[in-house]
Design a protein around this motif. Structure first.
Motif, PDB file in Angstrom:
ATOM      1  N   PRO A  76       4.783 105.371  94.708  1.00  0.00           N
ATOM      2  CA  PRO A  76       4.415 105.201  93.296  1.00  0.00           C
ATOM      3  C   PRO A  76       5.301 105.962  92.317  1.00  0.00           C
ATOM      4  N   ASN A  77       6.070 106.957  92.785  1.00  0.00           N
ATOM      5  CA  ASN A  77       6.935 107.714  91.874  1.00  0.00           C
ATOM      6  C   ASN A  77       8.009 106.838  91.232  1.00  0.00           C
ATOM      7  N   HIS A  78       8.413 105.757  91.909  1.00  0.00           N
ATOM      8  CA  HIS A  78       9.432 104.884  91.319  1.00  0.00           C
ATOM      9  C   HIS A  78       8.907 104.152  90.093  1.00  0.00           C
ATOM     10  N   ALA A  79       7.588 104.061  89.965  1.00  0.00           N
ATOM     11  CA  ALA A  79       7.013 103.404  88.792  1.00  0.00           C
ATOM     12  C   ALA A  79       7.338 104.166  87.509  1.00  0.00           C
ATOM     13  N   TYR A  80       7.567 105.477  87.632  1.00  0.00           N
ATOM     14  CA  TYR A  80       7.842 106.288  86.447  1.00  0.00           C
ATOM     15  C   TYR A  80       9.215 106.009  85.851  1.00  0.00           C
ATOM     16  N   VAL A  81      10.106 105.367  86.615  1.00  0.00           N
ATOM     17  CA  VAL A  81      11.431 105.025  86.088  1.00  0.00           C
ATOM     18  C   VAL A  81      11.590 103.510  86.013  1.00  0.00           C
ATOM     19  N   ASP A  82      10.465 102.810  85.818  1.00  0.00           N
ATOM     20  CA  ASP A  82      10.452 101.366  85.624  1.00  0.00           C
ATOM     21  C   ASP A  82      11.076 100.606  86.790  1.00  0.00           C
ATOM     22  N   LEU A  83      10.814 101.108  88.000  1.00  0.00           N
ATOM     23  CA  LEU A  83      11.263 100.429  89.206  1.00  0.00           C
ATOM     24  C   LEU A  83      10.073 100.134  90.103  1.00  0.00           C
ATOM     25  N   SER A  84      10.257  99.225  91.008  1.00  0.00           N
ATOM     26  CA  SER A  84       9.171  98.819  91.898  1.00  0.00           C
ATOM     27  C   SER A  84       8.937  99.847  92.996  1.00  0.00           C
ATOM     28  N   PRO A  85       7.668 100.254  93.212  1.00  0.00           N
ATOM     29  CA  PRO A  85       7.343 101.077  94.384  1.00  0.00           C
ATOM     30  C   PRO A  85       7.516 100.300  95.683  1.00  0.00           C
ATOM     31  N   GLY A  86       7.737  98.987  95.560  1.00  0.00           N
ATOM     32  CA  GLY A  86       8.006  98.165  96.732  1.00  0.00           C
ATOM     33  C   GLY A  86       9.446  98.328  97.169  1.00  0.00           C
ATOM     34  N   GLN A  87      10.228  97.240  97.069  1.00  0.00           N
ATOM     35  CA  GLN A  87      11.581  97.321  97.611  1.00  0.00           C
ATOM     36  C   GLN A  87      12.528  98.204  96.813  1.00  0.00           C
ATOM     37  N   ASP A  88      12.280  98.404  95.531  1.00  0.00           N
ATOM     38  CA  ASP A  88      13.148  99.322  94.789  1.00  0.00           C
ATOM     39  C   ASP A  88      13.092 100.723  95.385  1.00  0.00           C
ATOM     40  N   PHE A  89      11.926 101.134  95.873  1.00  0.00           N
ATOM     41  CA  PHE A  89      11.786 102.480  96.420  1.00  0.00           C
ATOM     42  C   PHE A  89      12.710 102.707  97.604  1.00  0.00           C
ATOM     43  N   GLU A  90      12.934 101.671  98.404  1.00  0.00           N
ATOM     44  CA  GLU A  90      13.781 101.825  99.583  1.00  0.00           C
ATOM     45  C   GLU A  90      15.192 101.278  99.394  1.00  0.00           C
ATOM     46  N   ALA A  91      15.463 100.668  98.238  1.00  0.00           N
ATOM     47  CA  ALA A  91      16.784 100.086  97.999  1.00  0.00           C
ATOM     48  C   ALA A  91      17.520 100.722  96.826  1.00  0.00           C
ATOM     49  N   GLU A  92      16.820 101.461  95.974  1.00  0.00           N
ATOM     50  CA  GLU A  92      17.443 102.160  94.850  1.00  0.00           C
ATOM     51  C   GLU A  92      17.208 103.662  95.060  1.00  0.00           C
ATOM     52  N   ILE A  93      18.188 104.335  95.629  1.00  0.00           N
ATOM     53  CA  ILE A  93      18.050 105.737  96.036  1.00  0.00           C
ATOM     54  C   ILE A  93      18.801 106.641  95.057  1.00  0.00           C
ATOM     55  N   PHE A  94      18.102 107.626  94.531  1.00  0.00           N
ATOM     56  CA  PHE A  94      18.691 108.571  93.586  1.00  0.00           C
ATOM     57  C   PHE A  94      19.048 109.863  94.325  1.00  0.00           C
ATOM     58  N   CYS A  95      20.311 110.239  94.247  1.00  0.00           N
ATOM     59  CA  CYS A  95      20.835 111.369  95.016  1.00  0.00           C
ATOM     60  C   CYS A  95      21.118 112.546  94.083  1.00  0.00           C
ATOM     61  N   LYS A  96      20.477 113.659  94.339  1.00  0.00           N
ATOM     62  CA  LYS A  96      20.635 114.846  93.491  1.00  0.00           C
ATOM     63  C   LYS A  96      21.861 115.633  93.955  1.00  0.00           C
ATOM     64  N   ASP A  97      23.021 115.110  93.598  1.00  0.00           N
ATOM     65  CA  ASP A  97      24.273 115.645  94.130  1.00  0.00           C
ATOM     66  C   ASP A  97      24.548 117.086  93.714  1.00  0.00           C
ATOM     67  N   ASN A  98      23.977 117.528  92.623  1.00  0.00           N
ATOM     68  CA  ASN A  98      24.199 118.903  92.170  1.00  0.00           C
ATOM     69  C   ASN A  98      23.081 119.840  92.604  1.00  0.00           C
ATOM     70  N   ALA A  99      22.293 119.427  93.606  1.00  0.00           N
ATOM     71  CA  ALA A  99      21.119 120.204  94.018  1.00  0.00           C
ATOM     72  C   ALA A  99      21.477 121.625  94.431  1.00  0.00           C
ATOM     73  N   ALA A 100      22.517 121.799  95.226  1.00  0.00           N
ATOM     74  CA  ALA A 100      22.879 123.137  95.708  1.00  0.00           C
ATOM     75  C   ALA A 100      23.297 124.046  94.559  1.00  0.00           C
ATOM     76  N   GLU A 101      24.028 123.489  93.606  1.00  0.00           N
ATOM     77  CA  GLU A 101      24.453 124.269  92.438  1.00  0.00           C
ATOM     78  C   GLU A 101      23.251 124.708  91.609  1.00  0.00           C
TER      79      GLU A 101
END
Length: 348
Positions: A76-101
């Motif tokens: 359901p968290n994908h709903a907060y960015v106007d994406l589907s909790p269905g296939q968008d959740f497993e096909a649109e992946i957001f990567c926090k590339d600056n996480a370590a910094e």
């Protein structure tokens, strides 16, 4: 960046509860590629005050998860960015590339108070893209440098790649790993968790972690009446033999959009059991498919819930597994980043 598709957990792009746009596509959902998006995180540690969780600080390197677990409560968290909790959740992946910094900056703040961090509480920190992105590994490098205690939660054998960082911290009482084992039946695994490691791979993962001195908890999660609960005793026996020290379980949770996605999956794969499964779940949640109350949401209540709890307790006692919350990690040696060259001043 995108990867080719095969095997999806969901059947459709089920709309989120806040959705204001509608996606129309001729592309078959099962043929949809995975796309990875670079996300610049402004903060990386999430805090909670939930009384039924054994941690209060966590990190999730990714939003969305390519493993595609149909039951994932984070969908359901994908709903907060106007994406589907269905296939968008497993096909649109957001990567926090600056996480370590961002983590490094957070840990060096004067007011930071060290307490164990749990990595992977919502989405798997070792989903497929981690092989190239290395975000989780970079986070572990920061934590190891600072002697900051951490736990990992995963269902992926990829965690073994980072044993060089995890094992030394574990030997010093500063790291543990929880491995999720939902089923040892690969046919069912491919339906429930299409892109996650197989059950036998997870047993091997438990074995290799334990052999390296890492305290391992196994999470039999989720337990689903008439779908995988018949494996409960076998899973507990086999993970104990592989070297797990403790175990826990969570009953299937169906918050928000997960409910209709689950029922769609159930009708596709097990139509002859669907009514029986949903009846049992509703019995466990006071007549509804989900009860969000603390202390009820993860176990349920009533005869079925009590039976699962008793079976799990007996199985763990028989094979010498402690309760899940039995590990205490050491926070006393934490040193903020940037002080590595001054360690002798602290230890004098």
């Amino acid at each position: 960046m995108a990867t080719s598709a095969s095997n999806r957990g969901t059947l459709s792009r089920h709309p989120g509860r806040f959705q204001v746009t509608t996606v129309v596509s001729d592309e078959a959902d099962t043929a949809r590629p995975t796309r990875y998006h670079r996300e610049q995180a402004r903060s990386i540690i999430t805090h909670n005050q939930s009384p039924d969780l054994h941690f209060d600080s966590s990190i999730n390197p990714y939003r969305g998860c390519e493993h595609g677990c149909i039951y994932c409560f984070a969908r359901p968290n994908h709903a907060y960015v106007d994406l589907s909790p269905g296939q968008d959740f497993e096909a649109e992946i957001f990567c926090k590339d600056n996480a370590a910094e961002v983590l490094r900056d957070t840990l060096r703040k004067p007011g930071y108070r060290c307490r164990p961090l749990v990595i992977g509480t919502a989405t798997d920190p070792y989903q497929p893209v981690e092989r190239e992105r290395l975000i989780t590994r970079e986070i572990l490098q920061v934590l190891a440098e600072c002697r900051h205690p951490f736990s990992l939660i995963t269902k992926s054998a990829l965690v073994l790649r980072d044993l060089d960082l995890i094992a030394p911290m574990a030997v010093e009482g500063r790291a543990s790993v929880a491995v999720s084992v939902t089923t040892l039946d690969n046919r069912l695994k491919n339906q429930l968790e299409p892109r996650a490691s197989g059950g036998r791979e997870r047993l091997k993962t438990v074995r290799e972690l334990a052999r390296a001195g890492v305290p391992v908890t196994v999470l039999v999660a989720p337990l689903i009446p008439f779908i995988n609960d018949q494996e409960l005793e076998d899973i507990v026996e086999q993970v104990a033999a592989a070297g797990a020290r403790s175990a826990g379980y969570v009953a299937l949770r169906l918050p928000h959009e997960v409910g209709p996605l689950w029922e769609e999956w159930l009708q596709r794969h097990y139509p002859e059991r669907a009514e029986r499964v949903m009846s049992a779940l509703k019995e466990m949640h006071g007549g509804a498919s989900y009860d969000s109350r603390w202390h009820h949401r993860q176990r349920g209540q009533g005869p079925m819930a009590e039976l699962l709890a008793r079976r799990f307790q007996v199985a763990c006692q028989r094979h010498g597994l402690a309760p899940r919350e039995s590990f205490t990690l050491d926070s006393s040696a934490f040193r903020p980043p940037g002080l590595a060259g001054q360690m002798h001043l602290w230890e004098a």
